[in-house]
Design an enzyme around this catalytic site. Structure first.
Site, mmCIF file in Angstrom:
data_model
loop_
_atom_site.group_PDB
_atom_site.id
_atom_site.type_symbol
_atom_site.label_atom_id
_atom_site.label_comp_id
_atom_site.label_asym_id
_atom_site.label_seq_id
_atom_site.Cartn_x
_atom_site.Cartn_y
_atom_site.Cartn_z
ATOM 1 C CE LYS A 208 -86.264 96.522 36.329
ATOM 2 N NZ LYS A 208 -86.807 97.629 37.104
ATOM 3 C CD GLU A 214 -70.836 96.159 39.830
ATOM 4 O OE1 GLU A 214 -71.617 96.132 38.837
ATOM 5 O OE2 GLU A 214 -70.615 97.192 40.492
ATOM 6 N N GLY A 270 -85.492 97.200 41.233
ATOM 7 C CA GLY A 270 -84.516 96.235 41.753
ATOM 8 C C GLY A 270 -84.615 96.071 43.268
ATOM 9 N NE ARG A 271 -84.913 102.120 45.325
ATOM 10 C CZ ARG A 271 -84.668 102.609 44.122
ATOM 11 N NH1 ARG A 271 -83.818 102.012 43.311
ATOM 12 N NH2 ARG A 271 -85.283 103.709 43.698
ATOM 13 C CD GLU A 356 -80.333 101.859 44.111
ATOM 14 O OE1 GLU A 356 -81.184 101.013 43.810
ATOM 15 O OE2 GLU A 356 -79.113 101.674 43.921
ATOM 16 C CG HIS A 387 -71.342 94.832 74.247
ATOM 17 N ND1 HIS A 387 -70.945 94.901 75.563
ATOM 18 C CD2 HIS A 387 -72.539 94.200 74.247
ATOM 19 C CE1 HIS A 387 -71.859 94.303 76.321
ATOM 20 N NE2 HIS A 387 -72.839 93.882 75.548
ATOM 21 C CE LYS A 507 -75.057 101.105 37.348
ATOM 22 N NZ LYS A 507 -76.332 100.803 36.719
HETATM 23 O O1 F6P Z 1 -77.051 100.082 41.806
HETATM 24 C C1 F6P Z 1 -77.952 100.358 40.803
HETATM 25 C C2 F6P Z 1 -78.833 99.208 40.438
HETATM 26 O O2 F6P Z 1 -79.486 99.540 39.256
HETATM 27 C C3 F6P Z 1 -79.836 98.844 41.521
HETATM 28 O O3 F6P Z 1 -80.941 99.639 41.533
HETATM 29 C C4 F6P Z 1 -80.112 97.427 41.183
HETATM 30 O O4 F6P Z 1 -80.735 96.779 42.235
HETATM 31 C C5 F6P Z 1 -78.724 96.923 40.879
HETATM 32 O O5 F6P Z 1 -78.097 98.003 40.226
HETATM 33 C C6 F6P Z 1 -78.629 95.680 40.074
HETATM 34 O O6 F6P Z 1 -79.207 95.791 38.827
HETATM 35 P P1 F6P Z 1 -79.547 94.530 37.949
HETATM 36 O O7 F6P Z 1 -80.525 93.686 38.674
HETATM 37 O O8 F6P Z 1 -80.097 95.070 36.660
HETATM 38 O O9 F6P Z 1 -78.253 93.768 37.702
#
Ligand code: F6P
Length: 543
Positions: A208, A214, A270-271, A356, A387, A507
């Site tokens: 987003k 990452e 995002g979620r 979240e 199990h 972060k």
């Molecule tokens: O973990 C925090 C967060 O902002 C989530 O809410 C989101 O889904 C994720 O990081 C990834 O964010 P982006 O889509 O901006 O890379």
């Protein structure tokens, strides 16, 4: 200390008193007293049957819980969401994921503008692109068709796509490979591309913000891998990278042509984004028609949530029952137990969606909260979990409300497998609810010393959701059901279910620590003694 706004509600106070009266009530008794309990405590909508009779509730409990929903202003809050009000107050944003699945011709306003045409314009572009990739019309840099699709993203830009791909694998292109890279741990990327020919590989960088550590690290590594394999620079990147983002500037900076960018909007959390362009990998896997089927499922549940009276409203009922255990019985977790192997990533997906969203310690007004908010969600598919951790659900000291999810038909009919699977799901909820008394255990000839070990106290609550068969439509309904459960609970707890400030501190600290790990000179560390020592030890060990 004065009561918080929630605790001050008459229904909350009444529920607290009611809990004291009924907390010892036994499900066995409730069923014995009412031969029709199974029928009466059930609801059905959008093709989902919810049996909530094996919950520790009476008619009075339900009446009070429903009153709580009304007194909390849930109805107005639902309308506020659909109206595009900025209910994500801490980020000053509207919350309009429901617009992502609104049919063409619908109108949902954001700042006075109908967003539905834009949503469909992006969907059409996605469909066109997905068709070109699926048909082989979209060629890689060397002229080969794409056979491998790698989604790079994390959190909401990963968990939804992975879950949906696994859930809909039956409908997916079996002659293509779909893999997902999320972790900054290099192993994730390294393993994801093993055996792949760069000439046949497409990367979808899903983010987003397009700034997430990452995802950007993995995207750069992916580009290096691609160019090492293919040569070429900008031209190869253009044929093998597309982006899904709200941030065109950063996408262009990375070197992806914004013509190959699929957008979404800041009113999609995002979620809550697996049904936006973030679902591009899903669409390539299952095709645009199936993707639209999934959206139709989401929409059907949205309409149900918006219009059904609360006493028949599946997300409202499940949200209230969850709150009942969380806030009155002190239950800390909810186990989600799909008896459908294709839903193996559903609990992991729900963890971000629920925790979240509702793992918050202040109200939307910033006031400290004096009741428990979001429970811990976890789970695994049945029968595997049986199990493993079911021992604790049956005989442990904690109360663990369970959601069982079952489908009447399987996509893989093999002999007696499905009857056995379903027999297990029914058996589990029965065993949890009714247990086995000492007398019953003794009557089986169990020696006295062994009786306590073998008895099941029962009275352990569960919901059972039953659907017909796992289709894209059914998946959309199921995900929307849980989205709206989260909404229901967040509205009653008076929290902003749409921000995630809790992820920021870690972060920011990581950004500070990265140069301390990488610097050639011994860094001057100013953390606490534990963190300083861990950093020094790591630097020494890595050599
Ligand atoms: O973990 C925090 C967060 O902002 C989530 O809410 C989101 O889904 C994720 O990081 C990834 O964010 P982006 O889509 O901006 O890379």
């Amino acid at each position: 200390m004065t009561d918080s706004a929630l605790r001050a509600l008459p229904a909350w106070k009444a529920l607290a008193g009611h809990y004291r009266e009924i907390k010892e009530l036994r499900l066995a008794q409730l069923f014995a007293d009412d031969a029709k309990r199974g029928e009466r405590f059930a609801a059905e909508a959008a093709g989902i049957y919810l049996d909530y009779s094996k919950n520790r509730v009476t008619d009075e409990t339900m009446r009070l819980l429903l009153a709580l929903a009304e007194q909390s202003g849930l109805r107005q809050r639902i309308e506020a969401m659909f109206r595009g009000d900025k209910i994500n107050v801490s980020e000053k944003r509207a919350v309009l994921h429901v617009a992502l699945r609104a049919p063409k011709g619908a109108s949902i306003l954001h700042d006075g503008q109908n967003v539905v045409p834009e949503v469909h314009a992006v969907l059409d572009r996605m469909a066109d692109f997905a068709d070109r990739v699926r048909s082989g019309a979209w060629k890689g840099h060397t002229g080969k068709a794409i056979r491998n699709v790698v989604n790079i993203g994390i959190g909401g830009s990963d968990l939804g796509p992975v879950m949906a791909y696994e859930a809909l694998r039956h409908y997916s292109r079996r002659d293509m490979n779909f893999r997902f890279v999320s972790n900054v741990d290099g192993t994730d990327f390294a393993e994801a591309v093993i055996g792949f020919d760069p000439a046949e590989t497409l990367f979808i960088v899903s983010s987003k913000t397009f700034t997430t550590l990452e995802t950007m690290t993995n995207a750069h590594t992916a580009r290096d891998w691609l160019l090492a394999g293919l040569g070429g620079a900008a031209a190869a990147t253009a044929r093998h990278f597309v982006a899904v983002s709200t941030n065109g500037q950063e996408v262009a900076k990375f070197g992806i042509d914004t013509a190959n960018m699929f957008g979404f909007w800041d009113w999609v959390g995002g979620r809550y984004s697996m049904d936006s362009a973030i679902g591009l990998s899903t669409m390539i896997a299952v095709g645009p028609e199936n993707f639209r089927g999934m959206l139709a499922g989401f929409h059907e549940m949205d309409e149900h949530f918006r219009s059904a009276p609360f006493e028949h409203n599946l997300p409202v009922l499940m949200g209230l029952l969850g709150l009942w255990y969380n806030d009155f019985f002190g239950a800390q977790t909810v186990a989600v137990l799909p008896y459908e192997q294709y839903l193996k990533r559903f609990p992991a997906y729900l963890q971000q969606l629920t925790m979240e969203s509702n793992g918050k310690h202040v109200t939307w007004d910033g006031e400290a909260i004096d009741y428990d908010t979001g429970p811990i969600y976890w789970g695994e598919p049945g029968t595997n979990g049986q199990h493993s951790f079911y021992q604790m659900i049956h005989q442990g000291t904690r109360l663990i409300p369970c959601d069982f999810i079952a489908f009447a038909r399987t996509l893989n009919p093999l002999g007696r497998h499905h009857d056995m699977l379903l027999a297990n799901v029914f058996a589990q909820s029965e065993a949890l609810a009714f247990g086995k008394t000492a007398e019953q255990v003794k009557a089986e000839g169990t020696p006295d010393w062994l009786v306590p070990h073998r008895l099941f106290e029962g009275n352990r609550p569960s919901n059972t959701l039953m659907l017909d068969v796992l289709t894209p439509l059914a998946l959309g309904k199921l995900v929307a059901l849980y989205e709206h459960i989260v909404f229901t609970q967040g509205a009653i707890w008076r929290i902003d279910s749409f921000d995630q400030w809790g992820v920021e501190l870690g972060k920011a600290l990581a950004q500070k620590i990265i140069p301390e790990l990488e610097s050639a000179e011994e860094p001057k560390l100013a953390h606490d003694s534990s963190t300083n020592l861990l950093i020094r030890r790591y630097r020494k060990l890595k050599g």
